[in-house]
Design an enzyme around this catalytic site. Structure first.
Site, PDB file in Angstrom:
ATOM      1  N   HIS A   7     -27.839 112.767 110.213  1.00 49.58           N
ATOM      2  CA  HIS A   7     -27.240 112.129 109.044  1.00 49.58           C
ATOM      3  C   HIS A   7     -25.715 112.029 109.174  1.00 49.58           C
ATOM      4  CE1 HIS A   7     -26.911 110.853 104.927  1.00 49.58           C
ATOM      5  NE2 HIS A   7     -26.216 111.904 104.570  1.00 49.58           N
TER       6      HIS A   7
ATOM      7  N   SER B  99     -24.240 108.079 102.681  1.00 48.98           N
ATOM      8  CA  SER B  99     -24.938 109.133 101.965  1.00 48.98           C
ATOM      9  C   SER B  99     -24.777 108.943 100.451  1.00 48.98           C
ATOM     10  CB  SER B  99     -24.404 110.483 102.424  1.00 48.98           C
ATOM     11  OG  SER B  99     -25.270 111.512 102.061  1.00 48.98           O
TER      12      SER B  99
ATOM     13  N   ASP C  63     -31.550 110.494 111.712  1.00 46.74           N
ATOM     14  CA  ASP C  63     -31.258 110.953 110.352  1.00 46.74           C
ATOM     15  C   ASP C  63     -32.567 111.214 109.629  1.00 46.74           C
ATOM     16  OD1 ASP C  63     -30.498 111.319 107.730  1.00 46.74           O
ATOM     17  OD2 ASP C  63     -29.196 109.562 107.626  1.00 46.74           O
TER      18      ASP C  63
END
Lengths: 208, 389
Positions: free
Chosen positions: B359, B160, B326
């Site tokens: 995610h 991320s 995601d």
């Protein structure tokens, strides 16, 4: 997207592909499967290898074994690469499954200073006999999937391939034709006899 | 878990908080034009640095992460965010590698940020703290790496926002990064992601306790705003399938709906809990600053708009990993990076992991993800001469 072939070590044609590749070169293997050729080249020839593979399972297996491989396919992803980025661009037994074989071959000789292409010869006498005598779509050990399921949508004979290279301005630098066990024939690889008796052709190409 | 540090007097004595702090007097030139000085960078390490200092792995944490990747969190007591892959014999093997995790600049676990005291005024920085970027975070991390006497990082890895830092590292300092693993990342923050961040920031700023950013000075805390920001963000970390699998429409400790606005549904109760637990360990202004840093991230913009130019002649070995479910940093973002890396003829692997966990999958137990990561790092270790004896 590889086909069934002889087992034990490198698949039949891959040994001949490997023989054409110089040590310490940069190689892109398109349709690299589980990475057998790349692993062999890295271990035996200290090759800096990369791979493109369509199946996620194949990609994961390659990366798990420390090979540099991305998920992608020959039709879509070759355009991303700069010209002459590799010494060799390899496409083994995958050409017949591409949507646009001519474009793919042209891309191979653009990305690689040399391209090495292997494919099953649809001109083999057994395939000719299968179609003419039985009247059914030929199935052999190299082309073992029925017509309605096969990914092989652009099959060609050795002489078809030679004609394509000629038309596209591609030089055939080396060639070898093989029997079903991966043994090379001694006769002219681009001639009528090879076209009748060889099951596989392996060609090293470059731009003219 | 400790290490012998290269002797340097700048290291401050042990703090109440576990880990290390680097006090920097030399001004750091930030993207916004401000020269920050003096400031502090807090970091934690695991494993031992080897003789030739070639086994260091920098782990970059995500938006709400911190340097406590592999130990109980000093505030919440919960397990570190990456304990799944860090430890002896694990993917990031503490018997073989020296792992470093730096609290990002602008963070709230010891590194200089809006919640810390401005040495010039003796008061909390609040909104007078300069706006920072992903590149600024990397600049601060580089100071820690230099402080530790490490010339080349064996690997820079993160998911991320951590992945954004990995990309920034690889683009800015290719010669210092032997291998790079951006996970569930992107070369720029999408409009949708900026939009979600804006919702979170507005929730914080709409809380009267926020006091125009001066809540620390006034002894108050915008807990509700920060909790709502966290709740909204948390939804984006999951997937529809995961939420359905976990909660469905199940009710929370009741047999029927109450015809009111209590948390009737388990999913509501879960989100409220996520929000409330978050405010104990995170500073609201830090949340504003770090989300802003992510919004501003656009790697190609630094290279004439051509992403491939960020990686020209890069010697770094890349492994990109994305997750099928995601939708915050979808596979298409990783694919764009792969295309750019290929166009730059960089050494790149790319794997998309099949999972319904969204995610957050990079923080969870995903065997295929671990196997890929292990294979890549093992392969890099062989090339780096770090293979096991």
């Amino acid at each position: 997207m590889t086909l069934n072939g002889s087992s034990g070590g490198l698949r039949g044609d891959l040994g001949h592909v490997a023989d054409m590749i110089g040590p310490k070169s940069r190689v892109l293997d398109i349709g690299c499967g589980d990475g057998a050729l790349l692993a062999h080249l890295a271990a035996e020839k200290q090759v800096d290898g990369r791979g493109i593979e369509l199946s996620q399972a194949g990609v994961n297996a390659c990366v798990r074994h420390g090979l540099s491989v991305i998920q992608g396919d020959a039709d879509r992803d070759l355009a991303d690469y700069p010209s002459a980025a590799f010494d060799y661009a390899v496409l083994s037994q995958t050409l017949q499954a591409t949507r646009n074989p001519r474009l793919v071959v042209e891309e191979l000789v653009r990305i690689g200073k040399r391209a090495i292409v292997s494919f099953p010869n649809f001109g083999h006498w057994r395939i000719r006999a299968h179609l003419s005598l039985r009247g059914r779509m030929p199935m052999t050990h190299l082309l073992a999937i029925p017509w309605y399921e096969t990914p092989n949508i652009h099959l060609c004979t050795i002489r078809d391939f030679v004609a394509l290279c000629d038309e596209a301005g591609i030089r055939i630098e080396r060639s070898v034709t093989l029997d079903g066990a991966g043994r090379p024939f001694s006769f002219n690889p681009t001639g009528h006899l090879a076209n009748l008796f060889a099951e596989l052709g392996v060609f090293m190409l470059s731009r003219r | 878990m400790t290490l012998t540090h290269p002797q340097e007097s700048r290291s401050s004595p042990p703090q109440a908080r576990p880990g290390h702090e680097l006090r920097v007097e030399k001004p750091l030139m930030l993207d916004c034009g401000v020269a920050l000085a003096p400031f502090t960078i807090a970091y934690q390490t695991y494993g031992k640095l080897n003789q030739d200092r070639s086994n260091a792995i920098l782990m970059c944490h995500a938006l709400t992460g911190d340097q406590y990747a592999a130990e109980p969190h000093p505030i919440t007591g919960k397990a570190g965010w990456w304990t799944t892959i860090i430890g002896p014999g694990k993917v990031l093997d503490t018997d073989r590698y020296f792992l470093i995790c730096v609290n990002v600049l602008g963070g709230c676990m010891g590194s200089s940020g809006p919640a810390e005291t401005d040495p010039a005024t003796g008061k909390p920085w609040g909104l007078s703290f300069p706006v920072i970027t992903i590149a600024d975070m990397v600049r601060a991390e580089k100071l820690v790496i230099e402080h530790l006497g490490i010339e080349t990082l064996f690997c820079v890895i993160g998911g991320s926002m951590g992945g954004m830092q990995v990309l920034q590292w690889a683009a800015t300092h290719p010669e210092l990064v032997f291998s790079a693993v951006p996970i569930a990342a992107a070369a720029r923050h999408s409009a949708q992601n900026i939009a979600f961040h804006e919702v979170g920031r507005q929730a914080i700023m709409a809380d009267p306790e926020w006091c125009a950013g001066n809540y620390l000075e006034q002894g108050r805390k915008p807990e509700r705003g920060l909790a709502v920001a966290r709740m909204a963000a948390h939804i984006t970390y999951l997937s529809e399938q995961a939420l359905h699998r976990k909660f469905g429409r199940s009710l929370q400790n009741r047999k029927a709906v109450t015809y009111g606005f209590d948390a009737d549904f388990q999913v509501e109760s879960y989100l409220r809990h996520q929000g409330i637990a978050f405010v104990d360990r995170f500073d609201a202004n830090s949340y504003l600053y770090i989300t802003r840093a992510m919004d501003y991230f656009d790697l190609a913009a630094e290279y004439e708009g051509v992403l491939a130019n960020a990686f020209r002649n890069s010697p770094t070995r890349f492994c990109l990993i994305s997750f099928t479910s995601d939708w915050l940093f979808p596979t298409s973002e990783s694919r764009e990076l792969v295309q750019a890396l290929n166009a730059a003829a960089a050494n790149v692997s790319f794997v998309e992991i099949e999972t319904d966990k969204g995610h957050d999958a990079f923080l969870l137990d995903e065997p295929e993800f671990f196997a890929t990561l292990r294979g890549f790092i093992e392969g890099c270790a062989r090339h780096r001469g770090l293979a096991t004896e």
